[in-house]
Each structure stands twice: as structure tokens, then as C-alpha cells.
Design an enzyme around this catalytic site. Structure first.
Site, PDB file in Angstrom:
ATOM      1  N   GLY A 161      59.122  -9.159  53.511  1.00 19.03           N
ATOM      2  CA  GLY A 161      57.671  -8.987  53.599  1.00 19.03           C
ATOM      3  C   GLY A 161      57.019 -10.188  54.272  1.00 19.03           C
ATOM      4  N   GLU A 173      61.713  -5.827  44.072  1.00 22.03           N
ATOM      5  CA  GLU A 173      61.674  -6.745  42.930  1.00 22.03           C
ATOM      6  C   GLU A 173      62.631  -6.294  41.832  1.00 22.03           C
ATOM      7  N   THR A 189      67.205 -10.260  50.251  1.00 22.64           N
ATOM      8  CA  THR A 189      67.897  -8.997  50.536  1.00 22.64           C
ATOM      9  C   THR A 189      68.502  -8.997  51.935  1.00 22.64           C
TER      10      THR A 189
HETATM   11  C1  LIG Z   1      48.686  -2.987  41.850  1.00 24.75           C
HETATM   12  C2  LIG Z   1      49.355  -3.993  42.820  1.00 24.75           C
HETATM   13  C3  LIG Z   1      50.718  -4.365  42.456  1.00 24.75           C
HETATM   14  C4  LIG Z   1      51.292  -5.466  43.292  1.00 24.75           C
HETATM   15  C5  LIG Z   1      52.454  -6.126  42.709  1.00 24.75           C
HETATM   16  C6  LIG Z   1      53.011  -7.255  43.579  1.00 24.75           C
HETATM   17  C7  LIG Z   1      53.733  -8.200  42.729  1.00 24.75           C
HETATM   18  C8  LIG Z   1      54.125  -9.467  43.412  1.00 24.75           C
HETATM   19  C9  LIG Z   1      55.538  -9.429  43.944  1.00 24.75           C
HETATM   20  C10 LIG Z   1      55.552  -8.932  45.316  1.00 24.75           C
HETATM   21  C11 LIG Z   1      56.962  -8.665  45.840  1.00 24.75           C
HETATM   22  C12 LIG Z   1      57.034  -7.455  46.585  1.00 24.75           C
HETATM   23  C13 LIG Z   1      58.039  -7.593  47.718  1.00 24.75           C
HETATM   24  C14 LIG Z   1      59.465  -7.403  47.220  1.00 24.75           C
HETATM   25  C15 LIG Z   1      60.316  -8.464  47.153  1.00 24.75           C
HETATM   26  C16 LIG Z   1      61.677  -8.266  46.710  1.00 24.75           C
HETATM   27  O1  LIG Z   1      62.143  -7.166  46.475  1.00 24.75           O
HETATM   28  S1  LIG Z   1      62.552  -9.721  46.491  1.00 24.75           S
HETATM   29  C17 LIG Z   1      64.181  -9.205  46.190  1.00 24.75           C
HETATM   30  C18 LIG Z   1      64.305  -8.610  44.828  1.00 24.75           C
HETATM   31  N1  LIG Z   1      65.677  -8.456  44.521  1.00 24.75           N
HETATM   32  C19 LIG Z   1      66.125  -8.329  43.267  1.00 24.75           C
HETATM   33  O2  LIG Z   1      65.391  -8.247  42.307  1.00 24.75           O
HETATM   34  C20 LIG Z   1      67.610  -8.316  43.104  1.00 24.75           C
HETATM   35  C21 LIG Z   1      68.036  -7.536  41.878  1.00 24.75           C
HETATM   36  N2  LIG Z   1      69.347  -8.004  41.459  1.00 24.75           N
HETATM   37  C22 LIG Z   1      69.451  -8.987  40.505  1.00 24.75           C
HETATM   38  O3  LIG Z   1      68.521  -9.423  39.877  1.00 24.75           O
HETATM   39  C23 LIG Z   1      70.827  -9.532  40.255  1.00 24.75           C
HETATM   40  O4  LIG Z   1      71.683  -9.299  41.351  1.00 24.75           O
HETATM   41  C24 LIG Z   1      71.461  -8.933  39.004  1.00 24.75           C
HETATM   42  C25 LIG Z   1      71.599  -7.438  39.172  1.00 24.75           C
HETATM   43  C26 LIG Z   1      70.646  -9.216  37.796  1.00 24.75           C
HETATM   44  C27 LIG Z   1      72.755  -9.698  38.897  1.00 24.75           C
HETATM   45  O5  LIG Z   1      73.782  -8.887  38.492  1.00 24.75           O
HETATM   46  P1  LIG Z   1      75.227  -9.570  38.302  1.00 24.75           P
HETATM   47  O6  LIG Z   1      75.671 -10.172  39.571  1.00 24.75           O
HETATM   48  O7  LIG Z   1      76.087  -8.617  37.591  1.00 24.75           O
HETATM   49  O8  LIG Z   1      74.927 -10.808  37.349  1.00 24.75           O
HETATM   50  P2  LIG Z   1      74.754 -10.787  35.753  1.00 24.75           P
HETATM   51  O9  LIG Z   1      76.034 -11.237  35.155  1.00 24.75           O
HETATM   52  O10 LIG Z   1      74.147  -9.536  35.254  1.00 24.75           O
HETATM   53  O11 LIG Z   1      73.639 -11.929  35.622  1.00 24.75           O
HETATM   54  C28 LIG Z   1      74.057 -13.270  35.371  1.00 24.75           C
HETATM   55  C29 LIG Z   1      73.198 -13.776  34.255  1.00 24.75           C
HETATM   56  O12 LIG Z   1      71.881 -13.956  34.782  1.00 24.75           O
HETATM   57  C30 LIG Z   1      70.952 -13.368  33.897  1.00 24.75           C
HETATM   58  N3  LIG Z   1      69.800 -12.976  34.698  1.00 24.75           N
HETATM   59  C31 LIG Z   1      69.783 -12.089  35.706  1.00 24.75           C
HETATM   60  N4  LIG Z   1      68.552 -12.018  36.247  1.00 24.75           N
HETATM   61  C32 LIG Z   1      67.775 -12.896  35.557  1.00 24.75           C
HETATM   62  C33 LIG Z   1      66.382 -13.281  35.645  1.00 24.75           C
HETATM   63  N5  LIG Z   1      65.569 -12.732  36.553  1.00 24.75           N
HETATM   64  N6  LIG Z   1      65.934 -14.211  34.788  1.00 24.75           N
HETATM   65  C34 LIG Z   1      66.780 -14.751  33.871  1.00 24.75           C
HETATM   66  N7  LIG Z   1      68.105 -14.421  33.714  1.00 24.75           N
HETATM   67  C35 LIG Z   1      68.570 -13.509  34.576  1.00 24.75           C
HETATM   68  C36 LIG Z   1      71.677 -12.210  33.302  1.00 24.75           C
HETATM   69  O13 LIG Z   1      71.035 -11.791  32.108  1.00 24.75           O
HETATM   70  C37 LIG Z   1      73.047 -12.801  33.092  1.00 24.75           C
HETATM   71  O14 LIG Z   1      72.990 -13.595  31.944  1.00 24.75           O
HETATM   72  P3  LIG Z   1      74.230 -13.510  30.918  1.00 24.75           P
HETATM   73  O15 LIG Z   1      74.466 -12.066  30.628  1.00 24.75           O
HETATM   74  O16 LIG Z   1      73.769 -14.301  29.733  1.00 24.75           O
HETATM   75  O17 LIG Z   1      75.372 -14.132  31.670  1.00 24.75           O
HETATM   76  C1  LIG Z   2      58.772  -2.208  51.076  1.00 24.02           C
HETATM   77  C2  LIG Z   2      59.856  -3.180  50.656  1.00 24.02           C
HETATM   78  C3  LIG Z   2      59.588  -4.540  50.587  1.00 24.02           C
HETATM   79  C4  LIG Z   2      60.581  -5.452  50.238  1.00 24.02           C
HETATM   80  N1  LIG Z   2      60.324  -6.800  50.292  1.00 24.02           N
HETATM   81  C5  LIG Z   2      61.348  -7.666  50.115  1.00 24.02           C
HETATM   82  C6  LIG Z   2      61.152  -9.060  50.325  1.00 24.02           C
HETATM   83  O1  LIG Z   2      60.062  -9.502  50.664  1.00 24.02           O
HETATM   84  N2  LIG Z   2      62.220  -9.892  50.151  1.00 24.02           N
HETATM   85  C7  LIG Z   2      63.449  -9.433  49.761  1.00 24.02           C
HETATM   86  O2  LIG Z   2      64.371 -10.238  49.617  1.00 24.02           O
HETATM   87  N3  LIG Z   2      63.663  -8.105  49.548  1.00 24.02           N
HETATM   88  C8  LIG Z   2      62.646  -7.230  49.736  1.00 24.02           C
HETATM   89  N4  LIG Z   2      62.868  -5.885  49.553  1.00 24.02           N
HETATM   90  C9  LIG Z   2      64.232  -5.404  49.260  1.00 24.02           C
HETATM   91  C10 LIG Z   2      64.349  -4.887  47.829  1.00 24.02           C
HETATM   92  O3  LIG Z   2      64.379  -5.960  46.945  1.00 24.02           O
HETATM   93  C11 LIG Z   2      65.652  -4.060  47.761  1.00 24.02           C
HETATM   94  O4  LIG Z   2      65.443  -2.857  48.463  1.00 24.02           O
HETATM   95  C12 LIG Z   2      66.048  -3.761  46.322  1.00 24.02           C
HETATM   96  O5  LIG Z   2      66.483  -4.943  45.700  1.00 24.02           O
HETATM   97  C13 LIG Z   2      67.158  -2.708  46.249  1.00 24.02           C
HETATM   98  O6  LIG Z   2      68.246  -3.069  47.072  1.00 24.02           O
HETATM   99  P1  LIG Z   2      68.778  -2.020  48.157  1.00 24.02           P
HETATM  100  O7  LIG Z   2      67.629  -1.468  48.873  1.00 24.02           O
HETATM  101  O8  LIG Z   2      69.858  -2.671  48.915  1.00 24.02           O
HETATM  102  O9  LIG Z   2      69.389  -0.827  47.268  1.00 24.02           O
HETATM  103  P2  LIG Z   2      70.834  -0.863  46.588  1.00 24.02           P
HETATM  104  O10 LIG Z   2      71.032  -2.104  45.799  1.00 24.02           O
HETATM  105  O11 LIG Z   2      71.827  -0.530  47.616  1.00 24.02           O
HETATM  106  O12 LIG Z   2      70.699   0.371  45.568  1.00 24.02           O
HETATM  107  C14 LIG Z   2      70.703   1.688  46.102  1.00 24.02           C
HETATM  108  C15 LIG Z   2      70.891   2.638  44.950  1.00 24.02           C
HETATM  109  O13 LIG Z   2      72.132   2.369  44.313  1.00 24.02           O
HETATM  110  C16 LIG Z   2      71.969   2.203  42.909  1.00 24.02           C
HETATM  111  N5  LIG Z   2      72.917   1.194  42.412  1.00 24.02           N
HETATM  112  C17 LIG Z   2      73.173  -0.013  42.953  1.00 24.02           C
HETATM  113  N6  LIG Z   2      74.092  -0.685  42.215  1.00 24.02           N
HETATM  114  C18 LIG Z   2      74.421   0.132  41.185  1.00 24.02           C
HETATM  115  C19 LIG Z   2      75.306   0.016  40.060  1.00 24.02           C
HETATM  116  N7  LIG Z   2      76.048  -1.086  39.857  1.00 24.02           N
HETATM  117  N8  LIG Z   2      75.350   1.046  39.188  1.00 24.02           N
HETATM  118  C20 LIG Z   2      74.599   2.148  39.381  1.00 24.02           C
HETATM  119  N9  LIG Z   2      73.755   2.330  40.421  1.00 24.02           N
HETATM  120  C21 LIG Z   2      73.671   1.335  41.303  1.00 24.02           C
HETATM  121  C22 LIG Z   2      70.529   1.723  42.748  1.00 24.02           C
HETATM  122  O14 LIG Z   2      70.022   2.107  41.458  1.00 24.02           O
HETATM  123  C23 LIG Z   2      69.816   2.455  43.880  1.00 24.02           C
HETATM  124  O15 LIG Z   2      69.399   3.718  43.422  1.00 24.02           O
HETATM  125  C24 LIG Z   2      61.866  -4.965  49.879  1.00 24.02           C
HETATM  126  C25 LIG Z   2      62.135  -3.594  49.906  1.00 24.02           C
HETATM  127  C26 LIG Z   2      61.145  -2.690  50.304  1.00 24.02           C
HETATM  128  C27 LIG Z   2      61.464  -1.226  50.359  1.00 24.02           C
END
Ligand SMILES: CCCCCCCCCCCCC/C=C/C(=O)SCCNC(=O)CCNC(=O)[C@H](O)C(C)(C)COP(=O)(O)OP(=O)(O)OC[C@H]1O[C@@H](n2cnc3c(N)ncnc32)[C@H](O)[C@@H]1OP(=O)(O)O
Ligand SMILES: Cc1cc2nc3c(=O)[nH]c(=O)nc-3n(C[C@H](O)[C@H](O)[C@H](O)COP(=O)(O)OP(=O)(O)OC[C@H]3O[C@@H](n4cnc5c(N)ncnc54)[C@H](O)[C@@H]3O)c2cc1C
Length: 649
Positions: A233, A473, A194
Site C-alpha cells: 500500500g 493484516e 508480503t
Molecule cells: C473503517 C476503516 C478501517 C481501516 C482500517 C485500517 C487499519 C490500519 C492498518 C492498515 C493496513 C492495511 C494494509 C494491509 C497491510 C498488510 O496486510 S501487512 C501484512 C500482513 N500480514 C500478516 O498479517 C501475515 C500473517 N501471518 C502471520 O502473522 C504469521 O506468519 C503467523 C501465521 C502468525 C506465523 O505462523 P508460524 O510461522 O506458524 O509461526 P507461529 O509458530 O504460529 O508463531 C510464532 C510465535 O509468534 C506468536 N505470534 C504470532 N503473531 C504474533 C503477533 N502479532 N503478536 C504476538 N505474538 C505473535 C505466536 O503466537 C507464536 O507464539 P508461540 O506459540 O508462543 O511460539
Molecule cells: C488491498 C490489499 C492491501 C494490502 N496491503 C499490504 C501492505 O501494505 N503490505 C503488506 O505487506 N501486505 C499487504 N497486503 C497483503 C496481505 O497481507 C496478504 O494478502 C495476506 O496476508 C494474505 O496472504 P496471501 O494473499 O498471500 O494469501 P495466502 O497466504 O496465500 O492465503 C490464501 C488462502 O489460503 C489459506 N491458507 C493459507 N495458509 C493456510 C494454512 N496453513 N491452513 C489453511 N489455510 C491456509 C488462507 O486462509 C487463504 O484463504 C495487502 C493485500 C491486499 C489485498
């Protein structure tokens, strides 16, 4: 069917028995007057469940029950996990101290990681990848999350994101070099995907990695402020290495998003040259995780640091990949996120179980208002309105537990062909379960009244600790879009190729469309035939509800006739009918008439009164040890007595 009494039959009977007894045997010297002191009476033991709660716990936990109890025991026996006594001396509740400063919470989390590591909890987490190990890891992780979200997330980014990226994106050279050191915490990993300017839209990230063939290195740079890695994180204080996602440029051509290994601190914790790190600051929860921001200033990393399972760069700068389609190549880079979503989905259900475990036990000991003069005040859970608030949430939590176990089973046996289905199911369950959890925690918090606001009673503080689940996530709304996109894609393919639906849980669409009877009856509403059609509606949300329902129905079908099968039938009906009642889509699309909706509402009330006698046994089956609940779940008068106050001074 007669409309339900204003109170359940049991309460009416008991009130009349008490009244009759008191009238026949008035206390000797005083006129009959209500007691002025509320006394704590443990939940009524007179309604033992006719099902085996140990067996139900085994089903809902799904696997590794002994391992779970081992991890709970490790946390319970260490003062690291309970920095201050909560409750009476003979009942120590295990919980972090959220009153500590952000710095203190972060350090405490790191100490707890080291303690669990020293007790062997993480052995095999990265150096073994057989299904048995994966399931054992899920079990341990769920218990750790029950204790504290920060501890789980700290471990999650290290093992599932940093470690998962090495395992899934990396190849042998990476596995040999990094996995064991990660498992032993010789290095501390984080995951920098991110950016300040892009989170959901990963393809829009701006960090750049340019290949320099003269030195066989990648030069990683943060070109502008919006490109700073954000929310990472572990990055603010402890992480030594990160997976950094960047647009890969070779000879000016952008090959798309790729993942690289970069060291950000040395073994002494000093930030490395060409790296800048800042803190994201205090959050509304999860303050035991040090989320940081990272800038890369033309950092040079060796060519070998490209995680090259999907694509590679030869020493002379040729880009090679077995996956020609850029979308599918990008998909491959996103697959490791799925493990985090699976963990979030299955763990979040445990948090709903804590909320319900506290709120139901409290509702079985807290009274409010009498029905008749000089009669005892009524137990909260004997009010139909309180039953309607909590019992459907118990049913949904049980139903979702089975879906969580199903997701784990298909995940640990994943194959490349199953990737898409697992992506869709993990997206569906992560979104639906985390939303369910937040709704459950809020309802439970309110059901506890003012006591729900007390941090030591856990329910309220879990809301701020777990609010992030709908965002990180993968933002839940974005994940629903992923589901709808995949379902529409499958629907169009079936129409174009004139083939049956296969995979993605759409096979029911090969059958005839349902006909909804004009006048629903109780027996029709409770039949699985009616219910299985009634939640297949409206794309992503309905798809998710239907898959969750079907998994529970299959589980129920596997039981022999008996109390458990009967209970599962009640829970299934409650899940299906409350889904019907709560989602206006059925009315909006005309699947249910207003008169039928009224019948559904009445049936839900009937189900509440049938589930009411099992409420305590159901929450006892959730497997949350008493020490991980809170004083409110037990003798809350004793916990608040003056003697308790003095003990804690
Ligand atoms: C009780 C305790 C609980 C604890 C739990 C802890 C759990 C452990 C984890 C801890 C982590 C916590 C900290 C947080 C970390 C983070 O947040 S990391 C960052 C997370 N970020 C995201 O998840 C990003 C989200 N965005 C996306 O996934 C992509 O940008 C998208 C939105 C999917 C992509 O959109 P776009 O660019 O439009 O591409 P598409 O055309 O939709 O996708 C291309 C093709 O890829 C396929 N696809 C997408 N994702 C996946 C996947 N994960 N696996 C497999 N395939 C995937 C998608 O279906 C498309 O396929 P086709 O349609 O066939 O082309
Ligand atoms: C506590 C915490 C821990 C994290 N840890 C990690 C980490 O370890 N590593 C890491 O890489 N990331 C991490 N993240 C980031 C996290 O993965 C992002 O916050 C998350 O993916 C959402 O992205 P964003 O915050 O930029 O929100 P955005 O993507 O800007 O989304 C903001 C709002 O816009 C809406 N939106 C966006 N696109 C569209 C669309 N096309 N159509 C309609 N609505 C839309 C969403 O639904 C959302 O409500 C963490 C975040 C937090 C808060």
C-alpha cells in the site's frame, strides 16, 4: 406465549384505526380507493426510545466523542471530501466519487491526507505514545474510515505499519531520525512484508538481506519473481520509504526474518537506483490506495537501517539478540501487526453501523403490500421476517462495539507480558468483526432492494470497499488458527502443570462444566448464567464469541437499574440466542436438542418484536452523522424526484 401476530400489534392497531376512521368519514366525492402515489413519511416519531440515545452513543463510541465530531466537521466542510453533490441542495452527503478513475481516486486520497495533515489531525500520532493520545488516534481513525476506506488504509500503512514498525522494531536512532518526519508527511512510508509467493507464511518469504562487513552494509535482493514484494500500500505512486522484511544472512547463516529501512523514491518522486516498482492494478475496491510491487536489485543500505529492537548486527558481523528463542524473536517482529488488527477490528464495526443506519431508516419509511383491501401498505420493518434480518445484526453490532472499546483499552496499556493475550484478542476480534461486517453489509444491501445497488446509497459499495478486511493484516482463517493454537497450548499447560487457567479469557474453565436443562424456558434462555456457558464452545470461534459476550455482560452489570440496563439485557439476550441459533455446533455436539432449538428460535422472534420499537433510536445512537449516511436513509422520494435530477445537471 401466544404466537406473534403476522404483524406487530402496533401495525394492526394502526391499520384498524385508519380503516375505522376512513369508514366513518369517507372522502367527500370519491369512492374509497388506495392512494396511487407513494409518499415519503418520516420514521414514526411516536415510538421515542425510553433510553437516552446520546448516552448510548457515548457508551458505544466509548471515548472522545467531541474529537469525533471535530473530524467529521473537517471532512464535511471541505469540497475535497465531496467532489459532487449527492441528494438535494440542503442535504449534501459526504462521500468519495467512486466513479472516478483509479488514478483520480489515488490523487484525491493523497490530497485529503494533505488537507487533514494541514488541519493538525495527525499531531502527536507518532511523537506521543501515551494512552490518551492512542485513544484519540483511534477515534479520529474510526471517523476517517467511516468516510472512506482508502483514506484510512493510506493513513494506516503510513502511521501504523511504517510508523509502527519504526516505533516498535526501531530504537532511539530510528525514532529520532524518522518519527517526526513521518508524522509531518515529510516522508511517505509503506510496509513491504508480503511477497507474490508468500503472504500468510511470513517465515517463508524469499527476499534476502546479506551483511557485508567490509562496508558495514546490508545488500537487499529479490532472488526470483515469487520474491517480489506484492500489494504494498502506497508503493505504486507516492511512498518514498519502506520497511522491507527479508531473511537475514550473515556468513551464509540465515538468522530469520528481519526488518530494514529502504528508500524507494527520492523527494521528487523518482524511483531510486536498484529499485524496480510496478502497479498491482485496479482492484474490486480500495482503488484510492496505490498498491504496488517492488523488486530490490542488490540494494545497499547502511547497517543502521536494521530495525534493531529485537536483534542487532555488530560492525564486525556478530548477530546479537536478547531473545534466544527464534519463535519468540519472530513473534516480536510480528507484534506491530497487532496495531493494524486492532484498528481494523474497531473501525469495521463503524461500517456495520453505516449499513444498519441506512437500512433501518429505509425500512421505517418503505412500504410493501397491504394486509387488507384499501388499507395502507405495511412498513418493511413491521414484517417479522425483516425484523429477523436486521435487529439481531443491530444487537451484534452493539455488543461488538463494547468489545472493540475493551480491546482498545487493553491495547493502549500493553505490556510485554500482555502481548500474547492482545495478539489472541486482536486476532479474534479482527476476524469476527470483519466477517460480521461483511454479513451485515450484505443483509443491509438486500434489505434496501434495488436502491441498495446504487453507489450513492453507500451500502452496496461498502461491500467491495471492505471485502479486503478478511484478508489483509492477517487472513481471518490464519488468525483463527493462531487463537486455537494458543488455547490448546494453554489447555495442555494447565493439564501438565496441574494449575488453574489464568489469562487468555479461559478462567471460566476452572469452574464446573455447564449442565443444560432438558426443557429450556424463556426465562432460562434470557438468564446470563445460562448464556455465559452457552457460547464457550468449540475453540477459536466460540472462544471469540464468549469473550465478546462477557465484555458486554460486564458493561451491562455496571449500569444502574433503568432503561439502558433493560435495553442492554435485550441486546445481550439477542446476541447470545442468535449465536446459539445460527451456529450448528450446539446441535452438532448435542448441547441443544431439536426441540430446544425450536424454543430458541421462538425466543429470538420475541426479542425482535421487543427491540422493534427501539430500532430508530438504536441506529441514531450509532453516532454516524446524517451527512455520512446516504439519501436512502432520508427522503428517498425527494432525492429521486425530477427536481433533484435537474438540480444535479
Ligand atoms: C473503517 C476503516 C478501517 C481501516 C482500517 C485500517 C487499519 C490500519 C492498518 C492498515 C493496513 C492495511 C494494509 C494491509 C497491510 C498488510 O496486510 S501487512 C501484512 C500482513 N500480514 C500478516 O498479517 C501475515 C500473517 N501471518 C502471520 O502473522 C504469521 O506468519 C503467523 C501465521 C502468525 C506465523 O505462523 P508460524 O510461522 O506458524 O509461526 P507461529 O509458530 O504460529 O508463531 C510464532 C510465535 O509468534 C506468536 N505470534 C504470532 N503473531 C504474533 C503477533 N502479532 N503478536 C504476538 N505474538 C505473535 C505466536 O503466537 C507464536 O507464539 P508461540 O506459540 O508462543 O511460539
Ligand atoms: C488491498 C490489499 C492491501 C494490502 N496491503 C499490504 C501492505 O501494505 N503490505 C503488506 O505487506 N501486505 C499487504 N497486503 C497483503 C496481505 O497481507 C496478504 O494478502 C495476506 O496476508 C494474505 O496472504 P496471501 O494473499 O498471500 O494469501 P495466502 O497466504 O496465500 O492465503 C490464501 C488462502 O489460503 C489459506 N491458507 C493459507 N495458509 C493456510 C494454512 N496453513 N491452513 C489453511 N489455510 C491456509 C488462507 O486462509 C487463504 O484463504 C495487502 C493485500 C491486499 C489485498
Amino acid at each position: 406465549m401466544a404466537s406473534p401476530n403476522p404483524l406487530s400489534d402496533r401495525v394492526t392497531r394502526r391499520a384498524s384505526v385508519i380503516t375505522r376512521h376512513l369508514l366513518q368519514h369517507p372522502p367527500p366525492s370519491t369512492t374509497l380507493r388506495p392512494s396511487i402515489c407513494v409518499e415519503y413519511t418520516p420514521p414514526d416519531p411516536s415510538s421515542p426510545s425510553d433510553f437516552d440515545t446520546v448516552e448510548l452513543r457515548r457508551i458505544l463510541d466509548g471515548h472522545h466523542v467531541a474529537d469525533r465530531d471535530w473530524v467529521f466537521g473537517l471532512m464535511r466542510e471541505s469540497r475535497l471530501f465531496c467532489p459532487r453533490r449527492i441528494g438535494r441542495s440542503d442535504t449534501v452527503f459526504v462521500s468519495p466519487d467512486y466513479n472516478q478513475s483509479m488514478e483520480q481516486q489515488r490523487e484525491a486520497t493523497m490530497r485529503r491526507v494533505e488537507y487533514l495533515s494541514s488541519r493538525g489531525v495527525f499531531e502527536g500520532w507518532l511523537t506521543r505514545d501515551d494512552p490518551e493520545m492512542e485513544m484519540r488516534k483511534f477515534a479520529a481513525f474510526e471517523c476517517i474510515g467511516i468516510y472512506d476506506h482508502s483514506l484510512a488504509v493510506k493513513l494506516g500503512v503510513h502511521f501504523f505499519l511504517w510508523g509502527g514498525a519504526i516505533r516498535f522494531f526501531g530504537t532511539k536512532r530510528h525514532h529520532d531520525k524518522w518519527l517526526k518526519d513521518t508524522e509531518d508527511y515529510v516522508i511517505k512510508g509503506c510496509f513491504a512484508m508480503t511477497e507474490l509467493g508468500h503472504g500468510s507464511n511470513v517465515r517463508g518469504i524469499e527476499t534476502v538481506a546479506t551483511y557485508d562487513r567490509s562496508t558495514e552494509e546490508f545488500v537487499i535482493n529479490t532472488p526470483c519473481e515469487s520474491a517480489q514484494k506484492y500489494w504494498i500500500g502506497g508503493a505504486a505512486k507516492h511512498a518514498t520509504h519502506t520497511i522491507v522484511f527479508a531473511q537475514l544472512y550473515i556468513d551464509g547463516a540465515n538468522q530469520g526474518v528481519h526488518a530494514f529501512i529502504a528508500q524507494i523514491r527520492d523527494a521528487n518522486g523518482n524511483v531510486c537506483p536498484n529499485i524496480r516498482i510496478a502497479d498491482c492494478g485496479h482492484k474490486i475496491g480500495l482503488n484510492g490506495v496505490d498498491n504496488g510491487r517492488i523488486w530490490f536489485d542488490y540494494l545497499r543500505v547502511p547497517r543502521e537501517n536494521l530495525l534493531n529492537s529485537v536483534a542487532d548486527v555488530t560492525p564486525d558481523g556478530q548477530y546479537v539478540s536478547a531473545i534466544k528463542d527464534p519463535d519468540q524473536r519472530f513473534a516480536a517482529f510480528l507484534a506491530p501487526l497487532t496495531s493494524g488488527r486492532v484498528n481494523i477490528a474497531v473501525s469495521t464495526i463503524c461500517i456495520s453501523k453505516i449499513g444498519l443506519g441506512v437500512a433501518v431508516r429505509y425500512a421505517l419509511t418503505r412500504r410493501a403490500f397491504s394486509i387488507a383491501p384499501n388499507s395502507p401498505e405495511v412498513l418493511l420493518l413491521d414484517y417479522p421476517s425483516h425484523q429477523r434480518r436486521l435487529l439481531p445484526l443491530i444487537a451484534k453490532t452493539c455488543v461488538m462495539s463494547c468489545s472493540g472499546n475493551y480491546l482498545k483499552r487493553i491495547y493502549v496499556k500493553k505490556t510485554p507480558e500482555a502481548n500474547k493475550m492482545i495478539h489472541i484478542y486482536s486476532s479474534a476480534f479482527k476476524a469476527m468483526f470483519t466477517w460480521h461486517n461483511m454479513r451485515t453489509l450484505q443483509e443491509c444491501r438486500e434489505a434496501c432492494g434495488g436502491q441498495g445497488l446504487k453507489t450513492e446509497n453507500r451500502v452496496g459499495s461498502l461491500i467491495s470497499e471492505f471485502d479486503v478486511h478478511s484478508t489483509f493484516e492477517g487472513d481471518n482463517h490464519i488468525l483463527l488458527q493462531q487463537i486455537s493454537k494458543a488455547l490448546l497450548g494453554e489447555y495442555l499447560a494447565v493439564q501438565l502443570k496441574k494449575r488453574p487457567f489464568k489469562g487468555l479469557g479461559l478462567e471460566h474453565m476452572n469452574g464446573p462444566y455447564p449442565v443444560i436443562p432438558d426443557n429450556l424456558t424463556s426465562s432460562v434462555l434470557r438468564s446470563s448464567e445460562f448464556q455465559s456457558y452457552q457460547v464457550a464452545e468449540d475453540l477459536a470461534r466460540a472462544f471469540s464469541e464468549r469473550v465478546i459476550f462477557q465484555i458486554f455482560l460486564d458493561t451491562e452489570a455496571s449500569f444502574p437499574a433503568g432503561p439502558l440496563k433493560k435495553l442492554f439485557g435485550l441486546l445481550r439476550s439477542m446476541y447470545a440466542l442468535v449465536s446459539l441459533e445460527e451456529d450448528s455446533v450446539f446441535l452438532r455436539y448435542g448441547y441443544l436438542s431439536p426441540s430446544n432449538v425450536a424454543i430458541v428460535i421462538k425466543e429470538v422472534a420475541n426479542l425482535c418484536s421487543e427491540l422493534r420499537p427501539h430500532a430508530l433510536s438504536l441506529v441514531e445512537s450509532f453516532g454516524i452523522p446524517d451527512a455520512f449516511l446516504s439519501p436512502l436513509a432520508f427522503n428517498w422520494i425527494e432525492a429521486n424526484s425530477w427536481s433533484s435530477v435537474q438540480q444535479q445537471q
